[in-house]
Scaffold this motif. Structure first.
Motif, PDB file in Angstrom:
ATOM      1  N   GLN A 183       0.801  -1.220   0.000  1.00  0.00           N
ATOM      2  CA  GLN A 183       0.000   0.000   0.000  1.00  0.00           C
ATOM      3  C   GLN A 183       0.841   1.282   0.000  1.00  0.00           C
ATOM      4  N   GLN A 184       1.835   1.305   0.850  1.00  0.00           N
ATOM      5  CA  GLN A 184       2.607   2.538   0.983  1.00  0.00           C
ATOM      6  C   GLN A 184       3.971   2.254   1.606  1.00  0.00           C
ATOM      7  N   GLN A 185       4.840   3.291   1.520  1.00  0.00           N
ATOM      8  CA  GLN A 185       6.174   3.235   2.112  1.00  0.00           C
ATOM      9  C   GLN A 185       6.238   4.229   3.263  1.00  0.00           C
ATOM     10  N   VAL A 186       6.791   3.799   4.406  1.00  0.00           N
ATOM     11  CA  VAL A 186       6.923   4.697   5.560  1.00  0.00           C
ATOM     12  C   VAL A 186       8.391   4.781   5.961  1.00  0.00           C
ATOM     13  N   ASN A 187       8.751   5.923   6.530  1.00  0.00           N
ATOM     14  CA  ASN A 187      10.126   6.190   6.944  1.00  0.00           C
ATOM     15  C   ASN A 187      10.367   5.708   8.377  1.00  0.00           C
ATOM     16  N   PRO A 188      11.616   5.731   8.849  1.00  0.00           N
ATOM     17  CA  PRO A 188      11.914   5.293  10.215  1.00  0.00           C
ATOM     18  C   PRO A 188      11.098   6.072  11.250  1.00  0.00           C
ATOM     19  N   GLY A 189      10.704   5.385  12.340  1.00  0.00           N
ATOM     20  CA  GLY A 189       9.950   6.015  13.400  1.00  0.00           C
ATOM     21  C   GLY A 189       8.795   5.128  13.866  1.00  0.00           C
ATOM     22  N   LEU A 190       7.875   5.695  14.699  1.00  0.00           N
ATOM     23  CA  LEU A 190       6.720   4.986  15.232  1.00  0.00           C
ATOM     24  C   LEU A 190       5.514   5.205  14.322  1.00  0.00           C
ATOM     25  N   HIS A 191       4.803   4.116  14.014  1.00  0.00           N
ATOM     26  CA  HIS A 191       3.668   4.207  13.094  1.00  0.00           C
ATOM     27  C   HIS A 191       2.486   3.367  13.618  1.00  0.00           C
ATOM     28  N   PHE A 192       1.325   3.593  12.974  1.00  0.00           N
ATOM     29  CA  PHE A 192       0.091   2.871  13.331  1.00  0.00           C
ATOM     30  C   PHE A 192      -0.372   2.052  12.131  1.00  0.00           C
ATOM     31  N   LYS A 193      -0.882   0.864  12.410  1.00  0.00           N
ATOM     32  CA  LYS A 193      -1.440   0.014  11.351  1.00  0.00           C
ATOM     33  C   LYS A 193      -2.735  -0.622  11.857  1.00  0.00           C
ATOM     34  N   ILE A 194      -3.487  -1.120  10.921  1.00  0.00           N
ATOM     35  CA  ILE A 194      -4.740  -1.805  11.269  1.00  0.00           C
ATOM     36  C   ILE A 194      -4.402  -3.240  11.651  1.00  0.00           C
ATOM     37  N   PRO A 195      -4.701  -3.599  12.868  1.00  0.00           N
ATOM     38  CA  PRO A 195      -4.381  -4.973  13.276  1.00  0.00           C
ATOM     39  C   PRO A 195      -5.040  -6.000  12.369  1.00  0.00           C
ATOM     40  N   VAL A 196      -4.364  -7.099  12.205  1.00  0.00           N
ATOM     41  CA  VAL A 196      -4.811  -8.238  11.391  1.00  0.00           C
ATOM     42  C   VAL A 196      -4.760  -7.910   9.904  1.00  0.00           C
ATOM     43  N   ALA A 197      -5.284  -6.770   9.511  1.00  0.00           N
ATOM     44  CA  ALA A 197      -5.362  -6.442   8.082  1.00  0.00           C
ATOM     45  C   ALA A 197      -4.000  -6.031   7.521  1.00  0.00           C
ATOM     46  N   ASP A 198      -3.239  -5.277   8.312  1.00  0.00           N
ATOM     47  CA  ASP A 198      -1.975  -4.717   7.805  1.00  0.00           C
ATOM     48  C   ASP A 198      -0.776  -5.509   8.330  1.00  0.00           C
ATOM     49  N   GLN A 199       0.197  -5.627   7.443  1.00  0.00           N
ATOM     50  CA  GLN A 199       1.512  -6.173   7.797  1.00  0.00           C
ATOM     51  C   GLN A 199       2.587  -5.222   7.268  1.00  0.00           C
ATOM     52  N   VAL A 200       3.757  -5.216   7.902  1.00  0.00           N
ATOM     53  CA  VAL A 200       4.831  -4.302   7.519  1.00  0.00           C
ATOM     54  C   VAL A 200       6.089  -5.108   7.164  1.00  0.00           C
ATOM     55  N   GLN A 201       6.595  -4.878   5.972  1.00  0.00           N
ATOM     56  CA  GLN A 201       7.850  -5.489   5.516  1.00  0.00           C
ATOM     57  C   GLN A 201       8.934  -4.409   5.543  1.00  0.00           C
ATOM     58  N   LYS A 202      10.032  -4.674   6.249  1.00  0.00           N
ATOM     59  CA  LYS A 202      11.111  -3.684   6.373  1.00  0.00           C
ATOM     60  C   LYS A 202      12.194  -3.953   5.341  1.00  0.00           C
ATOM     61  N   LEU A 203      12.604  -2.872   4.641  1.00  0.00           N
ATOM     62  CA  LEU A 203      13.638  -2.952   3.615  1.00  0.00           C
ATOM     63  C   LEU A 203      14.865  -2.133   4.057  1.00  0.00           C
ATOM     64  N   GLU A 204      16.021  -2.732   3.971  1.00  0.00           N
ATOM     65  CA  GLU A 204      17.254  -2.023   4.312  1.00  0.00           C
ATOM     66  C   GLU A 204      17.662  -1.101   3.155  1.00  0.00           C
ATOM     67  N   ILE A 205      17.972   0.140   3.489  1.00  0.00           N
ATOM     68  CA  ILE A 205      18.415   1.090   2.451  1.00  0.00           C
ATOM     69  C   ILE A 205      19.864   1.520   2.684  1.00  0.00           C
ATOM     70  N   ARG A 206      20.569   0.825   3.571  1.00  0.00           N
ATOM     71  CA  ARG A 206      21.996   1.055   3.740  1.00  0.00           C
ATOM     72  C   ARG A 206      22.769   0.271   2.680  1.00  0.00           C
ATOM     73  N   THR A 207      24.054   0.582   2.534  1.00  0.00           N
ATOM     74  CA  THR A 207      24.873  -0.082   1.517  1.00  0.00           C
ATOM     75  C   THR A 207      25.004  -1.576   1.824  1.00  0.00           C
ATOM     76  N   ARG A 208      24.773  -2.372   0.820  1.00  0.00           N
ATOM     77  CA  ARG A 208      24.892  -3.827   0.944  1.00  0.00           C
ATOM     78  C   ARG A 208      26.034  -4.306   0.046  1.00  0.00           C
ATOM     79  N   LYS A 209      26.583  -5.465   0.358  1.00  0.00           N
ATOM     80  CA  LYS A 209      27.689  -6.030  -0.425  1.00  0.00           C
ATOM     81  C   LYS A 209      27.332  -7.437  -0.876  1.00  0.00           C
TER      82      LYS A 209
END
Length: 306
Positions: A49-75
């Motif tokens: 649905q959307q992208q959120v930045n670092p920090g505290l956020h709210f989601k709809i229980p059960v309906a929403d899930q959050v996948q975290k993506l690393e944006i630091r340098t990877r090797k």
């Protein structure tokens, strides 16, 4: 009757506590945090649905899930087999540093899934292909001697093939290069010969410099001796010229004095007598000429004769 009421009240209490606990857990699960160096991808029933930045956020229980993506340098490191321009097989470990572009992380996730999938499906195959392509353009000796040039070519190729994807490629490195043992021995032998040749060349150049130094020293000594001889000759010449000039001046002075004396004598006969008087020793002459200058008188005989 009392026992039945007590059981009903107890059951209601248990249900109430369970409901309250469930509501508490749901309320707690409605909040989540995203750590620095990551972005969150909010999915509702599996759809991004959307992208959120670092920090505290709210989601709809059960309906929403959050996948975290690393944006630091990877090797990423890939081990592969390749062939040089002369078809010599080599084992190579090549790595690449890369970063997900923050503003495009949502598109990357929606199109390719997580970072592992993107690496396996997109990045790694292109890195392997670029490394093989670059290695095939160089001879083994060139790869050993100009590794930086080979790395630059790999980087150029992989950047060109990855320019349409929402990532930033930072650098490519050859972590390890495995060449056949016989070739390594030949390189070592060749390098040893080069070192010996360089050492011999250095020795010859040093001998040449020493010979030139000796020549320069001899020439400097010769020039110094010539300068010293020229100085002595100049001093002798100058001294002779000075002495000659002194003699000339003295001669001119004497001649001038004699001339003036002669002129004075000619102009004053009395001066002649004065000079004679100054030079007379007080003795009378022992002889004297007669009036006709034909008779020589002995003055001593005349003096003692009565």
């Amino acid at each position: 009757m009392n026992q039945l009421v007590k059981k009903q009240i107890s059951a209601k209490t248990v249900v109430g506590v369970a409901v309250a606990a469930a509501l508490g857990m749901l309320s707690l699960s409605a909040f989540y945090t995203v750590d620095e160096g990551h972005v969150g991808i909010v999915k509702r029933f599996g759809e991004a649905q959307q992208q959120v930045n670092p920090g505290l956020h709210f989601k709809i229980p059960v309906a929403d899930q959050v996948q975290k993506l690393e944006i630091r340098t990877r090797k990423n490191v890939e081990k592969l087999k390749a062939a040089t321009h002369e078809q010599m097989p080599v084992d190579i470990d090549v790595s690449i540093n890369w970063t997900v572009i923050r503003s495009e992380a949502f598109e990357l996730y929606r199109n390719y899934g997580g970072l592992d999938q993107f690496e396996n499906r997109i990045l790694d195959p292109r890195l392997r292909s670029a490394a093989k392509d670059a290695i095939a353009r160089y001879k083994a000796e060139e790869i050993v001697q100009n590794r930086g040039q080979v790395i630059g070519k790999i980087e150029e190729i992989v950047i060109q093939t990855m320019k349409e994807f929402p990532v930033k490629l930072d650098s490519v490195q050859i972590e390890n290069l495995g060449l056949p043992q016989k070739y390594l021995q030949s390189i070592e032998t060749k390098q040893t010969e080069k070192n010996l040749a360089a050492a011999e060349k250095h020795r010859l150049e040093r001998q040449k410099l020493e010979a030139m130094r000796e020549v320069n020293t001899a020439e400097a000594k010769r020039d110094a001796e010539k300068a010293r001889a020229d100085g002595n000759a100049y001093a002798i010449t100058t001294e002779a010229q000075a002495e000659s000039e002194a003699i000339r001046i003295k001669g001119l002075a004497e001649a001038e004095a004699m001339q003036k004396k002669a002129e004075a004598i000619n102009q004053s006969p009395l001066l002649v007598e004065y000079v004679r008087a100054q030079n007379w020793d007080g003795k009378m002459p022992s002889t004297m000429m007669g009036a006709d200058q034909n008779v020589l008188w002995n003055m001593q005989s005349v003096k003692h004769n009565p």
